[in-house]
Scaffold this active site. Structure first.
Site, PDB file in Angstrom:
ATOM      1  CE1 TYR A 106      37.026  63.897  58.536  1.00  0.00           C
ATOM      2  CE2 TYR A 106      36.850  65.419  56.687  1.00  0.00           C
ATOM      3  CZ  TYR A 106      36.338  64.362  57.431  1.00  0.00           C
ATOM      4  OH  TYR A 106      35.141  63.791  57.075  1.00  0.00           O
ATOM      5  CB  CYS A 107      38.504  71.557  58.431  1.00  0.00           C
ATOM      6  SG  CYS A 107      39.985  72.421  58.979  1.00  0.00           S
ATOM      7  CB  THR A 108      39.044  73.234  53.622  1.00  0.00           C
ATOM      8  OG1 THR A 108      37.640  73.072  53.761  1.00  0.00           O
ATOM      9  CG2 THR A 108      39.424  73.390  52.161  1.00  0.00           C
TER      10      THR A 108
END
Ligand SMILES: [Zn+2]
Ligand SMILES: [Zn+2]
Length: 315
Positions: free
Chosen positions: A186-188
């Site tokens: 996951y990331c922004t």
């Protein structure tokens, strides 16, 4: 006098771009025409942007951008803005959309990356965790400092100062026990995981997923009632963003240890490190001193002008 409503858009699109220079000029012309500010990166593999402006202007810009082959289905994330998040417009050509240092490892086709992790909608993330329990591991695809104020429950946060460090981390052997687990990166906004999930699969991680739309979409859907804890760091003047009023404060002030979600720049303009500091310890918008790391790395000190926003990758 009427007040125009300001918003921020965040999006990325993977598609082959043969003439990056022409696309850069076109993008700069579009953004300048409608007085948009923020950052656009154009690479041979696609485009990545965070822009602020009036709703009308942003809608026109997005509509025009979607006309480029392979960008018609880009997922555009809208959030509230004041118009003051970005001091200027920056449009740049880069070898990679995000600087992982692996431009030759990523292949794209119109509309997407080839061979990335399976996309999960936010509800499917929860479903997978419910079904498989401890067999599922969240893997943070951001720089480690971003995870100080928010992360998925039980997430592995790699020792990454910049995205460039990921390959070295993945090849270090530290995460080999995850190779046969279900790994959700996951990331922004999702762009970093499009690349990271390919790099992981190429290095023997057998079951890799990514979250459609990243933390932004997950937070929009579940607020603080899901598997996400804390606030979300964003690369613009907003600092940390909460999904709902009851978000927990996970960050700790570097100076007093008190709870805070407030990221501040180092006093040195050439330094990109961000540290947490509460309002009582540092009332202004930046530290008065340089951080230990940049003192070690460089002898000279370039004093920061406080009107400058951090200039770092987006998404
Ligand atoms: Zn403090
Ligand atoms: Zn520093």
């Amino acid at each position: 006098m009427c007040m125009a409503t300001n918003k921020i858009v965040l999006f990325y699109g993977f598609t082959p771009i043969a003439d990056t220079f022409a696309v850069k000029l076109w993008q700069r012309e579009l953004a300048a025409r409608w007085d948009l500010r923020g950052r656009i990166i154009v690479a041979p593999s696609g485009i990545n942007a965070t822009l602020g402006g009036t709703v009308q202007a942003l809608k026109r810009y997005v509509k025009a951008t979607k006309e480029y082959p392979g960008l018609q289905d880009i997922d555009v994330k809208w959030s509230a803005g004041t118009g003051a998040e970005f001091p200027r417009l920056s449009v740049k050509v880069r070898p990679e959309l995000v600087a992982f240092g692996a431009p030759d490892e990523i292949e794209v086709q119109p509309g997407g990356v080839i061979g990335g992790g399976q996309h999960l909608a936010p509800a499917q993330v929860n479903q997978l965790v419910k079904e498989r329990g401890d067999d599922v591991v969240f893997f943070d695809g951001r720089n480690a400092f971003e995870a100080q104020t928010g992360r998925f429950r039980g997430a592995v946060v790699p020792a990454v100062e910049t995205t460039h460090d990921f390959i070295k981390e993945l090849e270090s052997g530290k995460y080999d026990d995850l190779k046969d687990k279900a790994v959700i990166t996951y990331c922004t906004g999702g762009v970093r995981c499009e690349i990271l999930s390919v790099l992981m699969k190429n290095r023997g991680f057998n079951e890799v997923y990514q979250i459609e739309g990243g933390i932004v979409r997950y937070g929009e859907q579940f607020g603080s009632g899901g598997l996400w804890d804390g606030t979300l760091y964003v690369f613009d003047g907003r600092g940390s963003v909460a999904f709902g009023a009851d978000a927990r404060t996970l960050g700790r002030c570097t100076l007093c240890g008190g709870a805070t979600d407030r990221y501040l720049n180092c006093a040195d303009a050439a330094c990109t490190h961000q540290r947490l500091a509460c309002r009582e310890c540092v009332p202004g918008a930046a530290f008065a001193n340089r951080c230990a790391q940049c003192v070690e790395e460089r002898a000279e000190w370039l004093p920061r002008h406080l009107d400058r926003a951090p200039n770092q990758p987006v998404g």
